[in-house]
Design an enzyme around this catalytic site. Structure first.
Site, PDB file in Angstrom:
ATOM      1  N   ASP A  24       0.829  -1.213   0.000  1.00  0.00           N
ATOM      2  CA  ASP A  24       0.000   0.000   0.000  1.00  0.00           C
ATOM      3  C   ASP A  24       0.861   1.261   0.000  1.00  0.00           C
ATOM      4  O   ASP A  24       1.940   1.285   0.604  1.00  0.00           O
ATOM      5  CB  ASP A  24      -0.899  -0.035   1.254  1.00  0.00           C
ATOM      6  CG  ASP A  24      -2.000   1.004   1.178  1.00  0.00           C
ATOM      7  OD1 ASP A  24      -2.261   1.536   0.072  1.00  0.00           O
ATOM      8  OD2 ASP A  24      -2.603   1.291   2.219  1.00  0.00           O
ATOM      9  N   ARG A  28       0.182   7.713  -2.637  1.00  0.00           N
ATOM     10  CA  ARG A  28       0.736   8.781  -1.777  1.00  0.00           C
ATOM     11  C   ARG A  28       2.206   9.053  -2.104  1.00  0.00           C
ATOM     12  O   ARG A  28       2.673  10.183  -2.070  1.00  0.00           O
ATOM     13  CB  ARG A  28       0.589   8.394  -0.285  1.00  0.00           C
ATOM     14  CG  ARG A  28      -0.759   8.762   0.286  1.00  0.00           C
ATOM     15  CD  ARG A  28      -1.051   8.020   1.556  1.00  0.00           C
ATOM     16  NE  ARG A  28      -1.379   6.622   1.283  1.00  0.00           N
ATOM     17  CZ  ARG A  28      -1.426   5.673   2.204  1.00  0.00           C
ATOM     18  NH1 ARG A  28      -1.136   5.961   3.459  1.00  0.00           N
ATOM     19  NH2 ARG A  28      -1.756   4.442   1.884  1.00  0.00           N
ATOM     20  N   ARG A  37      -0.583   8.822 -10.255  1.00  0.00           N
ATOM     21  CA  ARG A  37      -0.715   7.577  -9.496  1.00  0.00           C
ATOM     22  C   ARG A  37      -0.083   6.410 -10.278  1.00  0.00           C
ATOM     23  O   ARG A  37       0.505   5.517  -9.682  1.00  0.00           O
ATOM     24  CB  ARG A  37      -2.190   7.300  -9.196  1.00  0.00           C
ATOM     25  CG  ARG A  37      -2.820   8.358  -8.287  1.00  0.00           C
ATOM     26  CD  ARG A  37      -4.266   8.032  -7.979  1.00  0.00           C
ATOM     27  NE  ARG A  37      -4.399   6.756  -7.328  1.00  0.00           N
ATOM     28  CZ  ARG A  37      -4.228   6.552  -6.017  1.00  0.00           C
ATOM     29  NH1 ARG A  37      -3.924   7.562  -5.230  1.00  0.00           N
ATOM     30  NH2 ARG A  37      -4.371   5.356  -5.505  1.00  0.00           N
ATOM     31  N   HIS A  41       2.469   3.402  -9.167  1.00  0.00           N
ATOM     32  CA  HIS A  41       2.303   1.949  -9.344  1.00  0.00           C
ATOM     33  C   HIS A  41       3.517   1.344 -10.054  1.00  0.00           C
ATOM     34  O   HIS A  41       3.939   0.238  -9.743  1.00  0.00           O
ATOM     35  CB  HIS A  41       1.028   1.651 -10.138  1.00  0.00           C
ATOM     36  CG  HIS A  41      -0.228   2.015  -9.385  1.00  0.00           C
ATOM     37  ND1 HIS A  41      -0.424   1.657  -8.074  1.00  0.00           N
ATOM     38  CD2 HIS A  41      -1.333   2.711  -9.747  1.00  0.00           C
ATOM     39  CE1 HIS A  41      -1.602   2.100  -7.668  1.00  0.00           C
ATOM     40  NE2 HIS A  41      -2.171   2.761  -8.661  1.00  0.00           N
ATOM     41  N   LEU A 135      11.177 -19.889  -5.013  1.00  0.00           N
ATOM     42  CA  LEU A 135      10.063 -19.238  -4.316  1.00  0.00           C
ATOM     43  C   LEU A 135       8.734 -19.475  -5.044  1.00  0.00           C
ATOM     44  O   LEU A 135       8.668 -19.387  -6.271  1.00  0.00           O
ATOM     45  CB  LEU A 135      10.347 -17.720  -4.274  1.00  0.00           C
ATOM     46  CG  LEU A 135       9.236 -16.822  -3.754  1.00  0.00           C
ATOM     47  CD1 LEU A 135       9.165 -16.877  -2.231  1.00  0.00           C
ATOM     48  CD2 LEU A 135       9.438 -15.369  -4.202  1.00  0.00           C
ATOM     49  N   ARG A 198      -5.085  -1.927   8.569  1.00  0.00           N
ATOM     50  CA  ARG A 198      -6.287  -2.716   8.302  1.00  0.00           C
ATOM     51  C   ARG A 198      -5.950  -3.825   7.301  1.00  0.00           C
ATOM     52  O   ARG A 198      -4.881  -3.825   6.700  1.00  0.00           O
ATOM     53  CB  ARG A 198      -7.435  -1.831   7.816  1.00  0.00           C
ATOM     54  CG  ARG A 198      -7.099  -0.959   6.648  1.00  0.00           C
ATOM     55  CD  ARG A 198      -8.287  -0.133   6.170  1.00  0.00           C
ATOM     56  NE  ARG A 198      -7.815   0.778   5.161  1.00  0.00           N
ATOM     57  CZ  ARG A 198      -7.479   2.048   5.379  1.00  0.00           C
ATOM     58  NH1 ARG A 198      -7.626   2.580   6.563  1.00  0.00           N
ATOM     59  NH2 ARG A 198      -7.004   2.801   4.404  1.00  0.00           N
TER      60      ARG A 198
END
Ligand code: FPP
Length: 244
Positions: A24, A28, A37, A41, A135, A198
């Site tokens: 997250d 910002r 934005r 990303h 992995l 959260r």
């Protein structure tokens, strides 16, 4: 003050088997730099690359990353489009690199919502990397826990109706087998970046006993040492699974 080097402090014999990450803060991070934005990303993808490499070289068995949620479709069209473009670039890159990589990739979530070309690439990547021994990277795409559990319930009811399973046999273990994460151990450690505390509909069933680590860093700034710090903290927690 310089941050500690956490890698040297890790106990290699008690690494978490499965780390899940809510990546997250891309938006910002970009805003702070007065960028779009999408720029955030893109930087998030680079951070993801670093963390995949670090987790793989450390010997972590499973890494699950929340790349696109069922709720992310509600973002402005331009942002959704740029995330789709990024996803396709990412898949193309991995398809190209898969020969020289030891990483096994699969996707959790309902991929039927993606266009056919994207779905084909995802399937191809899963097939191409199926026998890899490094992995296990699980990418959550159009993933939401409530959607996953709803799909599982429908399938359980359908199988019970066809007498493939008995209602008496439904227990936690059977339910786990109907989730997208079937066969993957539950996460030992869940990391969320950007200071938000959260879960946002991520692996709700699977994180029942996971240790939670919240980092103040925005995802594009999260680096290898931050991953090691989260693992270090995990190794110093007392996991009791409801016992004493
Ligand atoms: C949350 O940041 C991040 C996302 C919704 C997308 C995560 C995607 C990546 C890290 C890139 C890799 C992606 C693919 C598709 C391979 P946010 O946009 O909610 O940030 P904010 O809370 O600061 O606005």
């Amino acid at each position: 003050m310089d941050k500690l080097n956490y890698k040297d402090k890790l106990k290699m014999t008690s690494l978490p088997k499965h780390i899940a990450i809510i990546m997250d803060g891309n938006g910002r991070w970009a805003k702070k730099k007065q960028q779009s934005r999408s720029f955030g990303h893109k930087a998030g993808t680079k951070a993801l690359e670093k963390i995949i490499k670090a987790a793989d070289s450390l010997g972590i068995a499973h890494l699950t990353v929340y790349a696109f949620s069922t709720e992310n479709w509600n973002r402005p069209k331009e942002e959704v489009n740029s995330l789709m473009k990024l996803l396709n670039q990412y898949l193309n890159q991995y398809l190209k690199d898969s020969k020289n990589s030891n990483i096994k990739i699969d996707v959790i979530g309902d991929i039927s919502k993606f266009d056919k070309d994207t779905q084909d690439k995802i399937k191809q990547l899963q097939e191409l990397t199926y026998n890899k021994s490094g992995l296990n990277l699980h990418i959550a795409l159009n993933y939401g826990s409530r959607d996953e559990i709803t799909r599982a319930i429908k399938k359980i009811i359908s199988d019970a109706t066809k007498s493939k399973i008995n209602i008496e046999d439904i227990n936690a273990s059977l339910i786990s087998n109907y989730l997208d994460t079937n066969g993957i151990p539950d996460p030992d450690l869940l990391i969320r970046t950007s200071g938000e505390k959260r879960i946002s509909n991520f692996l709700l069933w699977q994180i029942a006993y996971s240790e939670l680590f919240f980092s103040e860093k925005l995802w594009p700034d999260f680096d290898e040492n931050d991953l090691y710090e989260a693992i270090f903290e995990y190794q110093n927690r007392d996991r009791r699974y409801g016992s004493i």
